[in-house]
Scaffold this active site. Structure first.
Site, PDB file in Angstrom:
ATOM      1  CB  CYS A  51      -0.864   0.120   1.110  1.00  0.00           C
ATOM      2  SG  CYS A  51      -0.315  -0.478   2.740  1.00  0.00           S
ATOM      3  NE  ARG A  53       8.040   0.381   0.666  1.00  0.00           N
ATOM      4  CZ  ARG A  53       9.006   1.410   0.840  1.00  0.00           C
ATOM      5  NH1 ARG A  53      10.021   1.718  -0.322  1.00  0.00           N
ATOM      6  NH2 ARG A  53       9.343   2.074   2.052  1.00  0.00           N
ATOM      7  CG  MET A 194      -1.881   4.003   7.625  1.00  0.00           C
ATOM      8  SD  MET A 194      -0.623   2.746   7.960  1.00  0.00           S
ATOM      9  CE  MET A 194      -1.016   2.767   9.859  1.00  0.00           C
TER      10      MET A 194
END
Lengths: 443, 275
Positions: A51, A53, A194
């Site tokens: 999420c 990179r 996240m």
């Protein structure tokens, strides 16, 4: 034979969320990307997409043509304009690429430095590449090194202890509130990365069901699918109908004003007979009215709270990061030495050196055993014999290597094999690496 | 009776060791110590049961007219309730309340002289047994709720004020399971307390011919009963959870202890344990 390691990528530091979303390569295999092509120069490759990179690692000819090709493939796969991608990416070659790979694996480049998840993701990425048969000597070695560097950094520095990840903190807090998370329900409001990470952790610790409420239902369904059978998407508008049955709420919408108000939570609490609720607000600006924390049996943590909760002494953490970087530099140097040794001539020299020193050792021993019988003539004859024996023994392997060296395809593998066969690098190979070699035999 | 004396000293030693080991085990986060403490407590509890049996069936002076017996029985009930809750909820934290309380009570039962009490006859009736038994059980449950309440308030405050994660002890029980202990104490404790109170009144009716005699102990007990009833009602009907019932349970237990010690030893009452 002139080849270089390349690394192309973007991460949370270089690209905003929208760009990361547009150019994510989730679930793509290096094969689908069409980057690695056996006929052309790029023969080894690996693709890491999380999420935060995207990293493309490949080995290509030193003229740098591969970089452009990789960029095209990447943008092409995402069906977008390469020019849109260009300003956000970084590209490294050679030593810098190796260093970057080690840094990523050690989680020094992560959003939450030291969080352990990246290593698992990297291992998965490597496994995918191995399964597709896209890794060879260099990438294999580089990845094994990256894993062992990460392990070294984890055991020799306290970076991993200090940087308990935010989602880990969320799960720990949930445990302090609910105890066993089995039988608990969680809800994701908005589908940020996240939040996704935290949800993964929650599922791993035993949460029963995850509801995903996203403004666009289809994106929510997509995300729910990722979690498998334990997750389902619900309409964003129906969120409040579901809240009374939900224990943990992770919110990360892009809304500019708060989505959940304190008085709404009050009514929800009544409906759920005051059973405790845990709100985790990852969004900036915040989604949940801060007053919610004032209510009994309701706990609210925003992203700063979570960071605060896990924050250890910052100065100490920087010291640890410094030490981690030293370890990485050390390992980069070692890797460079190994890369050099992959060339033919140094290998032949090493081979003869090894044979020579063995011959000398044996001559000395025999002379010692002979004692008085060792006249100068005997000594001379012995030396001649030992040297010619070692040379003749190596003649066939060296001829074989030289012949193979002309066929670009297999040179490196045979050189690497020779080095291992004769243990020219004086190293102990970790036992697990054989398992990988074995798997590779299928390609 | 020297044999009984050594026996009782053994029990005190076991309880003392168990208490110390529980505390060090929790503070140092050593599971081995806690297990050892648990074993010692069980051993002490076994001896204690035996001791109570011996005293009860001792020929001669009936045990039930001695203050010592009751205090010892209360100490025993604390541990019995703790073991029960430990089996049901795995809340070993409650040992921090149960073990020291049992220790203190048992030791003070030794301090209370073995002289006879000025307790009226006809004690062996069913009402009296019910009166003492249910009261003791509910007090022990309240003690657990007290311990659980303190843990609840502590953990709740840490989480609410966003204390560092490292300051939260990993072995600390979760809020919901501590609240569960409170729930148990209220749901079981209140009916038991009520039964204890009214069987006392019933016994008084049969023995003394009057239900209520404005005895200080009776007044305080009635006051506690009203508080307990309020807590019971709020928990059941208003779904009180967490901080509020925890706080109230703490207050009720403190009042109960005050009435146990203060009223029984200091004020003139027919519940007096004064020699």
């Amino acid at each position: 034979m002139d080849k270089t390691i390349y690394l192309l990528g973007l991460n949370h530091k270089t690209a905003p969320v929208e760009i990361r979303e547009q150019f994510a390569l989730t679930n793509a295999s290096p094969d689908q990307l069409g980057l690695v092509d056996r006929k052309e120069d790029i023969r080894e490759g690996l693709l890491l997409s999380t999420c935060n990179r995207v990293e493309l690692l490949f080995v290509g000819s030193a003229d740098g043509s591969g970089e452009e090709k990789a960029l095209q493939c990447w943008a092409g796969y995402c069906q977008r304009d390469p020019e849109r991608l260009r300003p956000y990416i970084y590209s490294y070659r050679g030593l810098d690429a190796i260093r970057h790979m080690f840094t990523v694996a050690s989680s020094l480049d992560s959003l939450v430095v030291g969080e352990p998840q990246i290593l698992g993701q990297l291992k998965d990425a490597y496994k995918t590449a191995v399964d597709c048969g896209l890794t060879r000597t260099v990438v294999n070695r580089l990845m094994h090194k990256a894993f062992s560097v990460a392990k070294r950094v984890r055991t020799e520095t306290r970076i991993a202890n200090a940087a308990v990840s935010i989602s880990y903190a969320a799960v720990e807090l949930a445990r302090h509130i609910f105890g066993d998370l089995q039988g608990r329900k969680a809800m994701l409001v908005g589908a940020g990365e996240m939040a996704e990470l935290a949800a993964t952790h929650l599922l791993a610790t035993g949460v029963d069901e995850i509801l995903v409420a996203n403004r666009t239902l289809s994106r929510g369904q997509e995300l729910a699918q990722q979690f498998g059978t334990q997750a389902r998407a619900v309409c964003f508008e129906d969120m409040f109908d579901h809240l009374p049955e939900v224990d943990i709420i992770i919110s990360s919408t892009g809304a500019t004003r708060t989505v959940v108000q304190a008085r709404e939570v009050k009514t929800i609490l009544k409906k759920r007979k005051n059973r405790p609720m845990f709100f985790i607000d990852i969004a900036v600006p915040r989604d949940i009215d801060p007053d919610v924390n004032q209510l009994d049996n309701v706990y609210l943590y925003d992203i700063d709270d979570l960071k605060e909760v896990v924050e250890e002494n910052i100065a100490q953490r920087q010291d640890e990061a410094e030490r981690a970087r030293e370890i990485i530099e050390e390992e980069v140097d070692k890797f460079q030495l190994w890369l050099r040794s992959l060339e033919l001539n140094p290998t032949i020299v090493d081979l003869f050196d090894q044979a020579e020193s063995l011959a000398q050792k044996e001559i000395r021993r025999t002379l010692k055993n002979l004692g008085d019988q060792a006249t100068p003539e005997v000594e001379h004859a012995l030396e001649t014999m030992a040297h010619s024996l070692s040379k003749k023994l190596l003649h066939q392997p060296v001829t074989f290597l030289k012949r193979r060296a002309r066929e670009e395809e297999s040179a490196q593998e045979f050189i690497s094999l020779t080095r291992r066969l004769f243990n020219l690098d004086n190293e102990s190979v970790p036992s697990e690496s054989h398992a990988f070699r074995h798997k590779q035999g299928n390609d | 009776m020297p044999f009984i004396r050594t026996f009782e000293l053994c029990i005190i030693a076991l309880y003392l060791l168990a208490t110390i080991l529980y505390f060090t085990g929790v503070i140092r986060q050593r599971n081995r110590l806690k297990q050892l403490a648990q074993t010692l407590a069980v051993a002490g509890f076994g001896l204690h049961t035996l001791d109570l049996g011996l005293v009860f069936f001792r020929p001669g002076a009936p045990a039930i007219v001695q203050g010592q017996f009751y205090i010892s029985l209360l100490a025993w009930t604390f541990l019995a309730i703790y073991f029960l809750l430990w089996r049901k909820l795995r809340l070993e934290f409650l040992a921090l309340t149960a073990a020291p309380l049992a220790l203190i009570l048992f030791t003070s039962s030794m301090a209370v002289t073995t002289e006879r009490l000025a307790v009226p006859a006809k004690l062996s009736s069913l009402w009296f047994g019910l009166h003492v038994g249910t009261f003791f059980l509910s007090i022990a449950l309240l003690a657990m709720a007290f311990g659980a309440g303190i843990v609840y308030l502590y953990v709740d405050k840490k989480i609410k004020t966003k204390a560092k994660l490292s300051s939260l002890n990993k072995d600390m029980p979760a809020l919901t399971s501590v609240d569960q202990a409170n729930r148990w104490a209220v749901m079981l404790g209140f009916p038991l307390y009520t039964l204890g109170l009214f069987s006392g009144f019933a016994w008084a009716r049969f023995t003394w011919g009057r239900i209520f005699s404005w005895d200080p102990k009776e007044i305080v007990s009635l006051l506690i009963w009203f508080l307990f009833a309020y807590l019971f009602h709020q928990r059941l009907a208003m779904n009180w959870t967490g901080r509020k019932p925890a706080k109230l349970a703490i207050w009720i237990f403190v009042l109960t202890i005050l009435s146990l010690w203060g009223v029984n030893f200091l004020l003139p009452t027919h519940h007096s344990l004064q020699p």
